[in-house]
Each structure stands twice: as C-alpha cells, then as structure tokens.
Scaffold this active site. Structure first.
Site, PDB file in Angstrom:
ATOM      1  N   GLY A 109       1.040  -1.733   0.368  1.00 25.61           N
ATOM      2  CA  GLY A 109      -0.213  -0.074   0.035  1.00 25.61           C
ATOM      3  C   GLY A 109       1.092   1.045   0.210  1.00 25.61           C
ATOM      4  O   GLY A 109       0.191   2.470  -0.435  1.00 25.61           O
ATOM      5  N   GLU A 112       1.858   1.462  -3.345  1.00 23.60           N
ATOM      6  CA  GLU A 112      -0.352   1.838  -4.383  1.00 23.60           C
ATOM      7  C   GLU A 112       0.376   3.358  -4.128  1.00 23.60           C
ATOM      8  O   GLU A 112      -0.323   4.253  -4.937  1.00 23.60           O
ATOM      9  CB  GLU A 112      -0.849   1.089  -3.739  1.00 23.60           C
ATOM     10  CG  GLU A 112      -0.061  -0.150  -4.383  1.00 23.60           C
ATOM     11  CD  GLU A 112      -1.599  -1.209  -3.297  1.00 23.60           C
ATOM     12  OE1 GLU A 112      -1.354  -1.552  -2.131  1.00 23.60           O
ATOM     13  OE2 GLU A 112      -2.206  -1.657  -4.885  1.00 23.60           O
ATOM     14  N   GLU A 132       2.314  -8.720  -1.133  1.00 30.96           N
ATOM     15  CA  GLU A 132       1.097  -8.526  -1.117  1.00 30.96           C
ATOM     16  C   GLU A 132       0.761 -10.044  -1.368  1.00 30.96           C
ATOM     17  O   GLU A 132       0.184 -11.129  -0.677  1.00 30.96           O
ATOM     18  CB  GLU A 132      -0.313  -7.812  -1.772  1.00 30.96           C
ATOM     19  CG  GLU A 132      -0.216  -6.171  -1.353  1.00 30.96           C
ATOM     20  CD  GLU A 132       0.402  -5.688  -1.837  1.00 30.96           C
ATOM     21  OE1 GLU A 132       2.059  -6.121  -3.011  1.00 30.96           O
ATOM     22  OE2 GLU A 132       0.261  -4.182  -2.187  1.00 30.96           O
TER      23      GLU A 132
HETATM   24  N1  DAK Z   1       2.385  -3.694   9.560  1.00 25.40           N
HETATM   25  C1  DAK Z   1       2.000  -3.909  10.499  1.00 25.40           C
HETATM   26  N2  DAK Z   1       3.195  -3.401  11.014  1.00 25.40           N
HETATM   27  C2  DAK Z   1       4.264  -3.338  10.420  1.00 25.40           C
HETATM   28  C3  DAK Z   1       4.518  -3.558   8.825  1.00 25.40           C
HETATM   29  C4  DAK Z   1       3.747  -3.569   8.164  1.00 25.40           C
HETATM   30  N3  DAK Z   1       2.944  -3.630   7.044  1.00 25.40           N
HETATM   31  N4  DAK Z   1       5.791  -3.356   7.997  1.00 25.40           N
HETATM   32  C5  DAK Z   1       6.576  -3.416   9.950  1.00 25.40           C
HETATM   33  N5  DAK Z   1       5.768  -3.531  10.561  1.00 25.40           N
HETATM   34  C6  DAK Z   1       6.212  -3.051  12.297  1.00 25.40           C
HETATM   35  C7  DAK Z   1       6.747  -4.778  12.211  1.00 25.40           C
HETATM   36  O1  DAK Z   1       6.093  -5.654  12.935  1.00 25.40           O
HETATM   37  C8  DAK Z   1       7.648  -4.050  13.559  1.00 25.40           C
HETATM   38  O2  DAK Z   1       7.063  -4.434  14.482  1.00 25.40           O
HETATM   39  P1  DAK Z   1       6.728  -4.743  16.379  1.00 25.40           P
HETATM   40  O3  DAK Z   1       7.825  -6.179  15.651  1.00 25.40           O
HETATM   41  O4  DAK Z   1       9.108  -3.960  16.088  1.00 25.40           O
HETATM   42  O5  DAK Z   1       6.097  -4.718  17.377  1.00 25.40           O
HETATM   43  C9  DAK Z   1       8.224  -3.180  13.335  1.00 25.40           C
HETATM   44  O6  DAK Z   1       7.151  -2.303  11.795  1.00 25.40           O
HETATM   45  C10 DAK Z   1       9.230  -3.089  12.345  1.00 25.40           C
HETATM   46  O7  DAK Z   1       9.951  -4.096  11.773  1.00 25.40           O
HETATM   47  P2  DAK Z   1      10.587  -5.157  11.416  1.00 25.40           P
HETATM   48  O8  DAK Z   1      11.643  -5.374  12.673  1.00 25.40           O
HETATM   49  O9  DAK Z   1      10.186  -6.310  10.476  1.00 25.40           O
HETATM   50  O10 DAK Z   1      11.770  -3.994  10.576  1.00 25.40           O
HETATM   51  P3  DAK Z   1      12.971  -4.517   9.535  1.00 25.40           P
HETATM   52  O11 DAK Z   1      13.853  -3.260   8.499  1.00 25.40           O
HETATM   53  O12 DAK Z   1      13.561  -6.276  10.067  1.00 25.40           O
HETATM   54  O13 DAK Z   1      12.281  -5.235   7.880  1.00 25.40           O
HETATM   55  C11 DAK Z   1      10.471  -4.615   6.421  1.00 25.40           C
HETATM   56  C12 DAK Z   1      11.324  -4.061   7.243  1.00 25.40           C
HETATM   57  C13 DAK Z   1       9.664  -3.389   5.696  1.00 25.40           C
HETATM   58  C14 DAK Z   1      10.935  -5.941   5.151  1.00 25.40           C
HETATM   59  C15 DAK Z   1       9.130  -5.301   7.113  1.00 25.40           C
HETATM   60  O14 DAK Z   1       8.911  -4.752   8.473  1.00 25.40           O
HETATM   61  C16 DAK Z   1       8.437  -6.129   6.334  1.00 25.40           C
HETATM   62  O15 DAK Z   1       8.266  -6.674   5.068  1.00 25.40           O
HETATM   63  N6  DAK Z   1       6.622  -5.351   6.010  1.00 25.40           N
HETATM   64  C17 DAK Z   1       5.931  -6.116   5.724  1.00 25.40           C
HETATM   65  C18 DAK Z   1       5.798  -5.620   4.350  1.00 25.40           C
HETATM   66  C19 DAK Z   1       4.659  -5.664   3.548  1.00 25.40           C
HETATM   67  O16 DAK Z   1       4.306  -7.015   3.254  1.00 25.40           O
HETATM   68  N7  DAK Z   1       4.340  -5.089   3.532  1.00 25.40           N
HETATM   69  C20 DAK Z   1       2.846  -4.935   2.345  1.00 25.40           C
HETATM   70  C21 DAK Z   1       1.696  -4.671   3.013  1.00 25.40           C
HETATM   71  S1  DAK Z   1       0.265  -5.399   2.688  1.00 25.40           S
HETATM   72  C22 DAK Z   1      -6.093  -2.168   0.206  1.00 25.40           C
HETATM   73  C23 DAK Z   1      -5.280  -0.307   1.075  1.00 25.40           C
HETATM   74  C24 DAK Z   1      -4.039  -1.062   1.361  1.00 25.40           C
HETATM   75  C25 DAK Z   1      -4.197  -2.282   0.550  1.00 25.40           C
HETATM   76  C26 DAK Z   1      -4.275  -3.265   0.213  1.00 25.40           C
HETATM   77  C27 DAK Z   1      -6.374  -3.209  -0.491  1.00 25.40           C
HETATM   78  N8  DAK Z   1      -7.418  -1.095  -0.180  1.00 25.40           N
HETATM   79  C28 DAK Z   1      -8.093   0.339  -0.303  1.00 25.40           C
HETATM   80  C29 DAK Z   1      -8.397  -1.877  -0.740  1.00 25.40           C
HETATM   81  C30 DAK Z   1      -2.060  -3.460   0.904  1.00 25.40           C
HETATM   82  C31 DAK Z   1      -2.031  -4.303   1.131  1.00 25.40           C
HETATM   83  C32 DAK Z   1      -0.343  -4.209   1.930  1.00 25.40           C
HETATM   84  O17 DAK Z   1       0.224  -2.776   2.225  1.00 25.40           O
END
Ligand code: DAK
Length: 258
Positions: A109, A112, A132
C-alpha cells in the site's frame, strides 16, 4: 494521537506519515487522517504542490497495517477498502501536483500510495515493491493497474508476481521514479521540484495535469478533444495574457492564478 503531520512551505504543503513503531504502515485511523488532510488541502487555492513523505529514515510507508487487517471480518474489510479508496480519490482528484518523497521502504500500500501521486522522487536507500502475494492477497489499492501503466505490463507482472523488493536505482531505470537523490537531500530536492512547478501559471499547471490524468482513461480521440477544451479554457485566464505578454516584453511573468 495524530499519525499525520502537516506543514506549509510557501506554495507547498508537506504531509508526513508518522507511525514509526510500524514503519509508517497505514492502519484505518492513519488512512482517515491522511484523507481528511488531503481533502482540506484540496480546498486551499494558494497551494500548488502537496508532498507526501514518511517520518524517520527507514520507511516511507511499509504497506497497509498487516496486524490491523489480519482478523478483519468481510464487512470490516469492505469498509477498510472503502476508506482506502476515499483516500486515493482525495489524492487522484487533487487540483494540486502531488509529489511522493520516498525516504525508505515503499511497500504494498505504500508503493500504491506513491503511485497515486503525480511524481515520485526517492532517496538512494529506498526500496520499493508489491509484496502482497507473499501475504496471500493481491495489491488492492490500485497496484494491479497503476504499476503496469507506469512501467509496462511485463515488468509490472514480474515485480508483482515475485513480490520482490527493488532498490531505488532500479526503480528509476524502470521509470517508476523520476529522480533518485542522496537521502539527506530528499526533502530539499522535493521542495525544489515543487518550487519549480509553482513558478508556472497555476491554472495552466492544474489544467495540464487534469488533461493528462483524465485523458489516460479515455480513448485517444476523446482525450484530444478534452485537451482542446482545456487549452481553450487557458485563454479565459489573466495568466495566459500575462505569460504571453511577459514573453513578448522579455520580462518574467507575474502570474495571479486566475
Ligand atoms: N504492518 C504492520 N506492522 C508492520 C508493517 C506492516 N506493513 N511493516 C513493518 N511493521 C512493524 C513490524 O511488525 C515491527 O513491529 P514490532 O515487531 O517491532 O512490533 C516494526 O514495524 C519494525 O519492522 P521489522 O522489525 O520487520 O523491521 P525490518 O527492518 O526487519 O524489516 C521490512 C523491514 C519493511 C522489510 C519488514 O518490516 C516488512 O517486510 N514489512 C511488511 C511489508 C509488507 O508486506 N507490506 C505489504 C503489506 S500488505 C487496500 C489498501 C491497502 C492495501 C490493500 C488494499 N484497500 C483500500 C483495498 C495494501 C496491502 C499491503 O500493503
């Protein structure tokens, strides 16, 4: 607690998403706050550009908040989606030029959101991607459509179907970014870009954006007719007379935005 900060810098406003504990991930309150600010700024006729950035050095926006989405019931997920679309509309229909200043991770997101802006510049440490599919969902915030429009079908499919992150330099080569700069220069460069745009006739800038943006959703003939109408509208403005007179008189124009 406020998760979005707003600052004015001349003809630009800066919206900073500030949820460092979750790498600026978008939960519902943050999306709603961002939408409310964007809608309010859309009414401000003194503005020319709106910059969007993330607080801290690590992330622009690391995506939608996964924790907040995990256990959503279908109707809540629908409401979540509608909140997201309202936010996108506020940005897409903005009369201002929207610039994403990508200071770190722009994932899911987050990317996006950046793609819903008119221009994107990034720090050289930024990483971009649509992860995603690795979470068992698809990009649902415009990503399945906008990425292909920006970088072409084949490259968009590769990025989206692998879910891989790419560094800013690669995103620049793909045409996803217009500029990559050292991280301590990012806001300076983004503001300089905003200032450069703000030197032009404000109505012309607005109409040029409008013509391009709306035209993308039309067949070419209709888009060209729309362009002609926007071109005609410029001739109802003081700024058209002033811009052309200033050129003839070899002096800088004094635009009034009317
Ligand atoms: N959500 C929640 N928390 C998150 C997060 C996320 N997307 N990304 C990071 N955090 C949190 C981690 O859980 C961690 O929290 P604690 O464990 O300290 O409580 C903290 O931020 C630090 O993250 P990391 O410890 O993981 O940090 P690293 O440096 O090791 O890694 C990283 C950084 C960015 C590579 C990793 O955090 C990561 O992979 N994050 C997730 C990225 C991801 O998969 N993003 C896509 C999410 S799905 C819609 C609107 C929007 C969407 C869809 C539909 N509609 C309106 C229909 C969008 C969907 C998405 O974005």
């Amino acid at each position: 607690m406020a998760n979005v900060r707003v600052e004015r810098r001349g003809k630009a406003a800066i919206l900073t998403i500030d949820r460092p504990q979750a790498l600026n991930a978008l939960d519902r309150p943050t999306m709603e706050e961002l939408r409310a600010h964007a809608e309010a700024l859309n009414q401000d006729r003194d503005l020319v550009c709106v910059l969007l950035t993330g607080a801290g050095e690590k992330a622009f926006v690391a995506g939608a908040d996964i924790r907040a989405m995990l256990d959503l019931a279908p109707l809540d997920a629908q409401a979540h989606s509608e909140a997201g679309h309202a936010l996108l509309r506020a940005l897409l229909h903005s009369p201002h030029v929207t610039i994403a200043a990508i200071n770190g991770y722009a994932l899911g997101g987050g990317l996006e959101l950046a793609m819903a802006c008119d221009l994107r510049i990034a720090s050289e440490t930024a990483q971009l991607g649509l992860p995603e599919v690795g979470l068992g969902v698809i990009p649902g915030f415009g990503g399945t459509q906008r990425l292909a429009r920006l970088i072409g079908e084949a490259r968009a499919k590769e990025l989206m179907l692998t879910g891989e992150r790419i560094p800013a330099q690669r995103a620049l080569e793909l045409g996803l970014l217009s500029k990559v700069v050292p991280k301590d220069q990012l806001m300076k460069e983004a503001l300089a870009l905003a200032e450069r745009i703000a030197q032009n006739g404000p109505v012309a800038v607005r109409l040029a954006k409008h013509s391009l943006q709306r035209g993308l959703d039309m067949p070419l003939d209709a888009a060209l007719a729309f362009e002609a109408a926007c071109f005609g509208a410029c001739f109802a403005t003081h700024d058209q007379k002033e811009g052309m007179r200033a050129f003839m008189e070899k002096r800088p124009p004094k635009f009034e935005g009317r």
